[in-house]
Motif scaffolding. Structure first.
Motif, mmCIF file in Angstrom:
data_model
loop_
_atom_site.group_PDB
_atom_site.id
_atom_site.type_symbol
_atom_site.label_atom_id
_atom_site.label_comp_id
_atom_site.label_asym_id
_atom_site.label_seq_id
_atom_site.Cartn_x
_atom_site.Cartn_y
_atom_site.Cartn_z
ATOM 1 N N GLU A 167 3.160 -2.127 -4.386
ATOM 2 C CA GLU A 167 3.810 -0.705 -3.973
ATOM 3 C C GLU A 167 3.061 -0.772 -2.334
ATOM 4 O O GLU A 167 4.043 0.002 -1.753
ATOM 5 C CB GLU A 167 3.605 1.071 -5.162
ATOM 6 N N VAL A 168 2.158 -1.419 -2.530
ATOM 7 C CA VAL A 168 1.146 -1.408 -1.327
ATOM 8 C C VAL A 168 0.683 -2.883 -1.011
ATOM 9 O O VAL A 168 -0.175 -2.682 -2.231
ATOM 10 C CB VAL A 168 -0.031 -0.120 -1.132
ATOM 11 N N GLU A 169 0.839 -3.311 -0.143
ATOM 12 C CA GLU A 169 0.278 -4.762 0.238
ATOM 13 C C GLU A 169 -0.243 -4.527 1.557
ATOM 14 O O GLU A 169 0.466 -4.241 2.573
ATOM 15 C CB GLU A 169 1.370 -6.120 -0.270
ATOM 16 N N GLN A 170 -1.678 -5.485 1.304
ATOM 17 C CA GLN A 170 -2.108 -5.660 2.535
ATOM 18 C C GLN A 170 -2.511 -6.934 2.466
ATOM 19 O O GLN A 170 -2.004 -7.714 2.289
ATOM 20 C CB GLN A 170 -3.492 -4.384 2.568
ATOM 21 N N ASP A 171 -3.132 -7.524 3.656
ATOM 22 C CA ASP A 171 -3.529 -8.680 4.339
ATOM 23 C C ASP A 171 -4.303 -9.247 3.383
ATOM 24 O O ASP A 171 -5.030 -8.374 3.043
ATOM 25 C CB ASP A 171 -3.913 -8.620 5.958
#
Lengths: 109, 113
Positions: free
Chosen positions: A3-7
Motif C-alpha cells: 500500500e505504501v512503497e518507499q525508495d
C-alpha cells in the motif's frame, strides 16, 4: 503491491548534501499523509504532515502529488543529526495509518 | 505534550508463556493501536481500539488478543508466545483517526526464547 512503497535505502550522503526521499501509495482515497523519523531502537516520531500545497519546515520540504499518488521529502544542507530512518505514512480507509518500510539515511562528515 | 507509556522497554519470555504488554496514554485519546516492527517489514498493525471495550483486528492479529477496560489503557496479550513473535512492539494513540498523526510509546523489545 504494498500500500505504501518507499525508495530502498540506505542513502549515504556527505554533510551539506541535499537528499530526496520518494514514496508512492496505492489507495486513492487516502486523505492524510505524514513523514515520521525513527532513530535506531527508538519509536517513530512525527517529522511533518504533508499538505496538498506542499509545506516547508526549515530545511525540510514535503510535497504531495495526488494525481500520481506520490509523496516526497527533501532535506537540504544535511546534518549529521539527520541520520535516521524516514517513514512515509498514509492514512487508509477507517483511519488506520499505513507505514512504508522506511528509508535509512546516513549523513557522513 | 502527549505521553504514551509502555510498561517495559525490554522483555524476555519463554515459548508457550502468556505475555502481557501494557500501554497507557495520558491525553484521554479515543483511539489506541498496537503495532509490531520487524526488519524489512516495517510497522504492521496488530489490533486497534476506538473506544473502551471496543477492538478491531489489524493486519496481523493471529496469535494476539487485546483488552481495553479503561480509556487510558490498552493491553496486548500473546496467548501462547512463540519465537516468531520476537519483535519490537509499539503502542500508539490518537484522538481523531485519519486526521492527526499518532503518538508512539517508547516500544517494547520482546524476545521469545
Amino acid at each position: 503491491r504494498k500500500e505504501v512503497e518507499q525508495d530502498p535505502g540506505p542513502f549515504n550522503v556527505p554533510e551539506g548534501a541535499t537528499v530526496a526521499f520518494n514514496c508512492t501509495y496505492s489507495n486513492s482515497a487516502s486523505q492524510s499523509f505524514f513523514w515520521y523519523r525513527q532513530d535506531c531502537r527508538k519509536e517513530p516520531k512525527l517529522l511533518m504532515s504533508v499538505y496538498s500545497s506542499g509545506n516547508e519546515d526549515g530545511r525540510f520540504t514535503a510535497q504531495l502529488n495526488r494525481a500520481s499518488q506520490y509523496i516526497s521529502l527533501l532535506i537540504r544542507d544535511s546534518k549529521l543529526s539527520d541520520s535516521a530512518t524516514y517513514l512515509c505514512v498514509v492514512n487508509s480507509q477507517g483511519g488506520k495509518l499505513i507505514f512504508g518500510q522506511g528509508t535509512e539515511l546516513s549523513v557522513k562528515p | 505534550d502527549v505521553k504514551v507509556t509502555q510498561s517495559s522497554r525490554y522483555l524476555v519470555k519463554r515459548t508457550g508463556e502468556k505475555v502481557f504488554l501494557e500501554c497507557v496514554q495520558d491525553m484521554d485519546h479515543e483511539n489506541m493501536f498496537w503495532y509490531r516492527q520487524d526488519p524489512g517489514l516495517g510497522l504492521r498493525l496488530i489490533y486497534f481500539s476506538y473506544d473502551v471495550k471496543m477492538k478491531e483486528k489489524g493486519d496481523i492479529p493471529e496469535g494476539y488478543s487485546v483488552s481495553r477496560e479503561k480509556k487510558e489503557r490498552f493491553s496486548l496479550i500473546l496467548e501462547s508466545a512463540s519465537t516468531n513473535q520476537t519483535s519490537m512492539y509499539l503502542c500508539a494513540s490518537i484522538q481523531d483517526r485519519g486526521v492527526q498523526p499518532q503518538h508512539f510509546g517508547d516500544g517494547t523489545r520482546l524476545s521469545i526464547l
